[in-house]
Design an enzyme around this catalytic site. Structure first.
Site, PDB file in Angstrom:
ATOM      1  N   ASP A  19      60.439  48.265  30.607  1.00  0.00           N
ATOM      2  CA  ASP A  19      59.534  49.415  30.694  1.00  0.00           C
ATOM      3  C   ASP A  19      59.973  50.565  29.803  1.00  0.00           C
ATOM      4  O   ASP A  19      60.074  51.717  30.244  1.00  0.00           O
ATOM      5  CB  ASP A  19      59.377  49.892  32.135  1.00  0.00           C
ATOM      6  CG  ASP A  19      58.191  50.843  32.305  1.00  0.00           C
ATOM      7  OD1 ASP A  19      57.341  50.892  31.397  1.00  0.00           O
ATOM      8  OD2 ASP A  19      58.124  51.547  33.328  1.00  0.00           O
ATOM      9  N   HIS A  71      54.809  51.783  30.207  1.00  0.00           N
ATOM     10  CA  HIS A  71      53.574  52.015  30.950  1.00  0.00           C
ATOM     11  C   HIS A  71      52.901  53.321  30.546  1.00  0.00           C
ATOM     12  O   HIS A  71      51.764  53.584  30.945  1.00  0.00           O
ATOM     13  CB  HIS A  71      53.813  51.955  32.461  1.00  0.00           C
ATOM     14  CG  HIS A  71      54.504  53.146  33.054  1.00  0.00           C
ATOM     15  ND1 HIS A  71      55.854  53.160  33.339  1.00  0.00           N
ATOM     16  CD2 HIS A  71      54.043  54.355  33.437  1.00  0.00           C
ATOM     17  CE1 HIS A  71      56.177  54.320  33.876  1.00  0.00           C
ATOM     18  NE2 HIS A  71      55.099  55.070  33.949  1.00  0.00           N
ATOM     19  N   SER A 114      56.925  60.433  33.817  1.00  0.00           N
ATOM     20  CA  SER A 114      57.338  59.141  33.269  1.00  0.00           C
ATOM     21  C   SER A 114      57.646  59.248  31.781  1.00  0.00           C
ATOM     22  O   SER A 114      56.841  59.753  31.012  1.00  0.00           O
ATOM     23  CB  SER A 114      56.235  58.097  33.478  1.00  0.00           C
ATOM     24  OG  SER A 114      56.101  57.779  34.835  1.00  0.00           O
TER      25      SER A 114
END
Length: 489
Positions: A162, A132, A238
């Site tokens: 992911d 992402h 992230s």
């Protein structure tokens, strides 16, 4: 001296006091306590000094589309007030000429995340991050902790787990590569540190503990058993690493649970052991290839386990099996309760999904199952590559529905007066499946398989397993019983 250090100092001093049988504090005990704090600080400094040069900021540009509300008009004024030279008819020739396109417009959106350098091959360095963060990027730029920037490219990305792998070129051999640890050894209470660029503040370090392991609730991805931590993780973290006290990467920070959008001490990281093979797969093939055996799994309730005779036993229930799939060919059948894969105990559905997904296509997997209350000899299944969309295989999903326990509560909900009625409830009928072909509907009650009366789930699946090449069902409906057509498989 910060409040945090003071608290540690106080705790250490208290420990020294207790060890001295409540003796009065002395300069010696204070010095000893301070040395404990300094040891903590030295450890954290060492970890930061080692990891920060391998942690990067990932700046990305993505192309987005939107619908122009003024499509076909030269200006907003024309949209709202029209043009005097255009007839009022909406489908006039002038209108048709002015309809230039569908109103779709592209624009560039910039974003950032974090990453960690995990491999070097010659002058190529590979950065692990989240899908992402970089999976949809059209432009990627990697920024090191010393301020240098490098253009990068996407090597591979996978939405399901992911993760993404990005590469850049640099002749500097002094750029370090992070060491990957063993996430299987991580336990709640372990001290950990999170690295990244939260809210754009690059090269940030936060410290906490591992709050929990094996997080795989329904609202999370079934392909990862996340590490939960209270180390502060925010937007921008992230893709950054979660690190243990040995300076080893044990996870990739992925998401947070928050009511405010900021850190509330609920951060989650993908265990690094779930990703190690993905690095090689991305470099070799540009993608992750998941194993597939063709079983639809179900997490069982206590009532299910009671009727199947597997109370108190961990495992994963094979509710349905795809005909002609590897599991079907190997001998797995609907109703099997899988307790081991390749000699390793199966705890739940999520674990089995992850481990089967990690098996190489062409390899042979060994399953141990409980069928009819008995533990069977090992079943060998040759693994195939998972298709992107298995929903197109509904016609091969056997039996094409989920059999559920027929309880008194369900009878009451279905307004069935016959308290002696026994069987199983039909739920989750799949379109274009064998169950659909037999005209089964949700809420039907199966009382017999191939003419043999069944009382509960155990008997239903036993008879289904014993069926040879064809099957039909007796179905209770509106106070009577009908027999379905025969399905051949």
């Amino acid at each position: 001296m910060t409040k945090y250090v003071k608290r540690i100092l106080s705790a250490a001093a208290a420990l020294c006091l207790l060890s001295g049988l409540f003796a009065a504090p002395s300069s010696a005990s204070q010095a000893q306590a301070l040395s404990v704090v300094e040891a903590f600080q030295t450890t954290f400094r060492s970890i930061s000094d080692t990891l920060l040069p391998a942690v990067v900021e990932v700046d990305v540009t993505e192309k987005k589309t939107y619908t122009d509300p003024f499509q076909g008009f030269s200006s907003p004024f024309e949209f709202f007030f029209g043009r005097p030279d255009r007839p009022d008819r909406p489908d006039s020739e002038n209108d048709k000429k002015d309809k230039r396109d569908d109103g779709k417009r592209e624009y560039e959106q910039k974003g950032l995340g974090s990453g960690v350098i995990v491999r070097r091959t010659g002058d190529t360095l590979y950065v692990l991050t989240n899908n992402h963060v970089a999976g949809a990027a059209t432009k990627i730029n990697i920024k090191l902790n010393d301020g240098r920037s490098f253009e990068a490219k996407l090597v591979g990305a996978d939405e399901r787990i992911d993760v993404a792998l990005v590469s850049f070129e640099a002749k500097d051999k002094n750029i370090p590569v992070a060491k990957l640890g063993d996430s299987d050894s991580v336990m709640p209470g372990d001290i950990c540190m999170a690295f990244g660029a939260p809210l754009g503040y690059a090269q940030s370090v936060t410290q906490g503990i591992v709050s929990a392991t094996g997080r795989s609730e329904a609202h999370m991805s079934s392909i990862s058993d996340y590490i939960q931590t209270d180390a502060a993780i925010n937007q921008g973290n992230s893709g950054g690493p979660l690190v243990n006290i040995y300076g080893e990467v044990i996870g990739i920070n992925t998401w947070i649970a928050s009511q405010s959008g900021g850190s509330q001490g609920l951060g989650f990281a993908i265990p690094i052991n779930n990703i190690k093979n993905s690095i090689d797969a991305f470099i070799k093939d540009g993608k992750i290839t998941y194993g597939w055996v063709g079983v639809s799994l179900l997490e069982l309730t206590d009532e299910y386990k009671k009727q199947l005779g597997v109370e108190g036993i961990d495992g994963a229930f094979a509710a349905q099996v795809y005909s002609n799939a590897p599991a079907f060919k190997g001998g797995l059948k609907p109703g099997d309760y899988i307790v081991e894969l390749n000699g390793k105990s199966v705890k739940n559905v999520s674990q089995l999904v992850r481990e089967v997904g990690g098996l190489a296509a062409g390899s042979t997997a060994t399953f141990t199952v409980i069928r009819g209350g008995k533990r069977l000899p090992m079943i060998n299944v040759k693994v195939e590559e998972r298709l992107k969309d298995v929903s197109n295989l509904n016609n091969k999903l056997w039996p094409g529905f989920i059999a559920a326990p027929l309880t008194d509560e369900i009878k009451e909900d279905l307004k069935i007066d016959d308290k002696k009625l026994k069987g199983v409830l039909v739920t989750g009928v799949m379109e274009k499946s064998p169950a659909s072909a037999l005209r089964l509907q949700n809420g039907d009650i199966i009382t017999a398989v191939n003419g043999k009366t069944i009382k509960d789930l155990s008997e239903f699946y036993n008879e289904l397993a014993n069926a040879q090449k064809s099957v039909n069902f007796d179905v209770y409906s509106n106070g009577g019983t009908i027999t379905t057509g025969t399905y051949k498989f």
